[in-house]
Motif scaffolding. Structure first.
Motif, mmCIF file in Angstrom:
data_model
loop_
_atom_site.group_PDB
_atom_site.id
_atom_site.type_symbol
_atom_site.label_atom_id
_atom_site.label_comp_id
_atom_site.label_asym_id
_atom_site.label_seq_id
_atom_site.Cartn_x
_atom_site.Cartn_y
_atom_site.Cartn_z
ATOM 1 N N PHE A 567 59.679 9.344 -5.603
ATOM 2 C CA PHE A 567 59.147 8.046 -6.051
ATOM 3 C C PHE A 567 58.914 8.039 -7.551
ATOM 4 O O PHE A 567 59.152 7.027 -8.218
ATOM 5 C CB PHE A 567 57.831 7.714 -5.308
ATOM 6 C CG PHE A 567 58.064 6.962 -4.019
ATOM 7 C CD1 PHE A 567 58.428 5.605 -4.054
ATOM 8 C CD2 PHE A 567 57.919 7.576 -2.774
ATOM 9 C CE1 PHE A 567 58.646 4.909 -2.864
ATOM 10 C CE2 PHE A 567 58.142 6.872 -1.599
ATOM 11 C CZ PHE A 567 58.503 5.537 -1.631
ATOM 12 N N SER A 568 58.472 9.173 -8.076
ATOM 13 C CA SER A 568 58.224 9.261 -9.525
ATOM 14 C C SER A 568 59.524 9.056 -10.297
ATOM 15 O O SER A 568 59.565 8.326 -11.300
ATOM 16 C CB SER A 568 57.651 10.636 -9.894
ATOM 17 O OG SER A 568 56.470 10.884 -9.204
ATOM 18 N N PHE A 569 60.620 9.657 -9.822
ATOM 19 C CA PHE A 569 61.912 9.504 -10.469
ATOM 20 C C PHE A 569 62.398 8.061 -10.398
ATOM 21 O O PHE A 569 62.944 7.520 -11.361
ATOM 22 C CB PHE A 569 62.942 10.449 -9.818
ATOM 23 C CG PHE A 569 63.040 11.786 -10.498
ATOM 24 C CD1 PHE A 569 63.585 11.890 -11.770
ATOM 25 C CD2 PHE A 569 62.571 12.940 -9.870
ATOM 26 C CE1 PHE A 569 63.673 13.120 -12.387
ATOM 27 C CE2 PHE A 569 62.657 14.156 -10.491
ATOM 28 C CZ PHE A 569 63.205 14.260 -11.771
ATOM 29 N N MET A 570 62.167 7.443 -9.209
ATOM 30 C CA MET A 570 62.621 6.065 -9.028
ATOM 31 C C MET A 570 61.860 5.114 -9.948
ATOM 32 O O MET A 570 62.451 4.208 -10.537
ATOM 33 C CB MET A 570 62.430 5.634 -7.569
ATOM 34 C CG MET A 570 63.502 6.254 -6.633
ATOM 35 S SD MET A 570 63.198 5.905 -4.921
ATOM 36 C CE MET A 570 63.555 4.148 -4.896
ATOM 37 N N MET A 571 60.537 5.352 -10.101
ATOM 38 C CA MET A 571 59.737 4.523 -11.000
ATOM 39 C C MET A 571 60.167 4.734 -12.450
ATOM 40 O O MET A 571 60.199 3.815 -13.240
ATOM 41 C CB MET A 571 58.247 4.869 -10.852
ATOM 42 C CG MET A 571 57.658 4.315 -9.542
ATOM 43 S SD MET A 571 55.962 4.806 -9.320
ATOM 44 C CE MET A 571 55.188 3.842 -10.600
#
Length: 573
Positions: A567-571
């Motif tokens: 999720f951090s990468f996607m954000m």
């Protein structure tokens, strides 16, 4: 078994003695070769040398061993394994026979090693810590001589044969023969306990007294002297003879001093043996091999008797060997005391006893020879010391009152032991004159100034008076100061030789071993070896255990962490 052995040995002894007389009168030598194995052109041959010297020595060894075995019937009567003891003694005598009749270094080694191994078995016969230590010291001291003999065998390969008797006269100036001679001399010094190998001889007193009588008279300790008598050509006019003269003279002096400070009955007699061995070696180193052989035979007779008397006294004293606890034995044990006194007087060189003929002739020949003053002093001073400790022994054991416990039943009723002693008593009286007339066939004329002629008698008298004074005044006054005490400790402990032979040799290797263990086994190898491996494996197994016990939690946690990272990468994108 004792009776059978006695009868066989005494009959063989008499026949050998008569044969030796025939060989001596007719100057015969028999060289016997017995082919054991023959394969193609190679053969293994056993060689024997029979001459008057070997036959006479064998007859004396068998005579003494037969009387010792007869004596052992009563002395060792309480021993369950007496037959084993007799077998060991017979093996000992057989080894000595091999050594006596061998003109070959290989067969000499057979007898030589046999003596060493059987002596170890006999020294540790009474099984205790003291016997084990004494046996180990005896065996390891003699091992040095065995190695020297093996090296001499290796050097003999230069001649293509081990029959040394063929090469002695022809090759006596060769470097190879000098090397062989020096190695044989080293071997003889270890077996006959010369300085610095002297400490094993008093330690070997841990053996039963009949064994001591045999070992110290005609077998183990005399093997070295006999071997050098065979190699005597190499000693004359060489550095070996000069070196041996110095060493044997010091041995004679050291043993005489030590016996004057000793209180153990058997050790006093053992030190007197050491002194007489020094005398034999010293006269042999001067080139008088017949004189050395003559004293070897006479000494064997009275020394065996001396040990037998000591054994009878110890037997009656409930196994006590301290001469300070004796006293008045001449009243309680008159026959044993008479035998002891005759043997002691023969040792001192009392005129017309066995020891007189050999000792007096040796000292007169020394006076006549070209010899330095130091060696001359050692000869005569050591003779004085012999009389000194002999009189001291008689003073402590024979005179005065009985000092031991009242429960001791002192008597002369051990007839089996007494018969063995009386046989040697007869020989101690007539043996010296008989051998003197036999061995030295031509009349000997030793012309000396009157003061040199009487010097031996004077030295003996001074030694006797000194022995009486030392015993009478006691050692109280001499031990009052610390300086005198340390001096008596030095003289009484054979110049600290037993300590040098044991602690002196063992201490450094043991210390190095301890340091090695501390730094390697208990140090680096412990840290990086077994302990470190164990510690690492323990830590890894604990981690593995934690993982195994919490695998579901870890799986869920890593799943959650993976989702969070995703999720951090996607954000971020």
């Amino acid at each position: 078994m004792c009776k059978i052995s006695f009868v066989i040995l005494i009959s063989v002894s008499i026949s050998l003695f008569l044969t030796s007389l025939k060989f001596l009168l007719e100057e015969m030598v028999y060289f016997l070769e017995w082919e054991l194995v023959s394969l193609n052109s190679s053969s293994i041959v056993m060689t024997f040398l029979f001459d008057w010297m070997s036959l006479m020595f064998m007859s004396f060894v068998l005579l003494i061993s037969s009387l010792v075995i007869f004596y052992s019937r009563e002395y060792m009567a309480g021993d369950v394994n007496i037959n084993r003891f007799i077998m060991l003694v017979l093996m000992f005598v057989l080894s000595m026979m091999f050594l006596i009749i061998s003109p070959n270094l290989i067969s000499i080694l057979l007898g030589w090693d046999g003596l060493g191994l059987v002596s170890y078995c006999l020294v540790i016969y009474f099984q205790n810590v003291k016997s084990y230590n004494a046996g180990m010291l005896t065996a390891l001291s003699n091992r040095i001589g065995d190695v020297a003999l093996l090296l001499a065998i290796a050097w003999m390969l230069n001649y293509g044969s081990w029959n040394y008797i063929f090469y002695l006269e022809v090759m006596n100036k060769n470097f190879e023969m000098l090397m062989i001679g020096s190695l044989v001399m080293l071997a003889a010094m270890t077996k006959s306990a010369q300085i610095p190998f002297s400490s094993w001889l008093p330690a070997a007193m841990a053996a039963p007294t009949p064994v001591s009588a045999l070992v110290h008279s005609s077998t183990l300790v005399t093997a070295g002297v006999y071997l050098l008598i065979r190699f005597n050509i190499l000693l004359a006019n060489s550095w070996m003879g000069q070196f041996l003269l110095l060493v044997s003279g010091l041995t004679m002096f050291m043993a005489g001093l030590g016996a004057n400070y000793e209180f153990d009955l058997k050790k006093i007699i053992a030190l007197s043996t050491l002194s007489q061995l020094g005398l034999m070696m010293s006269i042999l180193s001067m080139g008088f091999y017949k004189l050395a052989f003559f004293h070897l035979l006479t000494h064997a007779l009275f020394k065996a008797l001396l040990f037998m008397c000591a054994g009878a006294i110890i037997h009656n004293m409930n196994n006590s060997q301290d001469i300070r606890l004796m006293g008045g034995l001449s009243i309680h044990m008159p026959l044993t005391s008479s035998c002891l006194n005759v043997a002691n007087l023969a040792l001192c060189g009392m005129p017309f006893l066995a020891g007189f003929y050999s000792k007096d002739m040796i000292l007169e020949v020394v006076s006549l020879s070209y010899i330095n003053f130091f060696s001359f002093f050692l000869y005569f001073f050591s003779t004085g010391l012999t009389v000194c400790y002999s009189l001291r022994l008689v003073y402590y054991s024979m005179t005065g009152e009985l000092n031991c416990g009242s429960l001791n039943m002192l008597n002369d009723e051990g007839w089996t032991m007494l018969k063995g002693m009386l046989g040697l008593l007869f020989m101690s009286i007539i043996g010296g004159s008989m051998l003197n007339w036999l061995i030295f066939s031509t009349p000997l004329m030793i012309c000396l100034p009157w003061y040199l002629k009487l010097l031996t008698l004077f030295v003996c008298l001074v030694g006797g008076v000194s022995g009486y004074l030392i015993s009478n005044v006691s050692l109280y006054f001499s031990n009052k100061s610390l300086k005198n005490y340390s001096l008596s400790l030095f003289f009484g402990s054979m110049w600290f030789m037993p300590y040098i032979s044991t602690y002196g040799i063992i201490k450094s290797p043991l210390k190095i071993g301890m340091d090695t263990i501390k730094s390697f086994d208990h140090g680096w190898s412990e840290f990086f070896g077994g302990q470190k491996l164990y510690q690492t494996m323990t830590e890894y197994s604990q981690i593995n255990n934690v993982i195994q016990n919490n695998n579901l939690k870890i799986y869920l946690m890593t799943f959650v962490l993976w989702i969070v990272v995703l999720f951090s990468f996607m954000m971020f994108l």
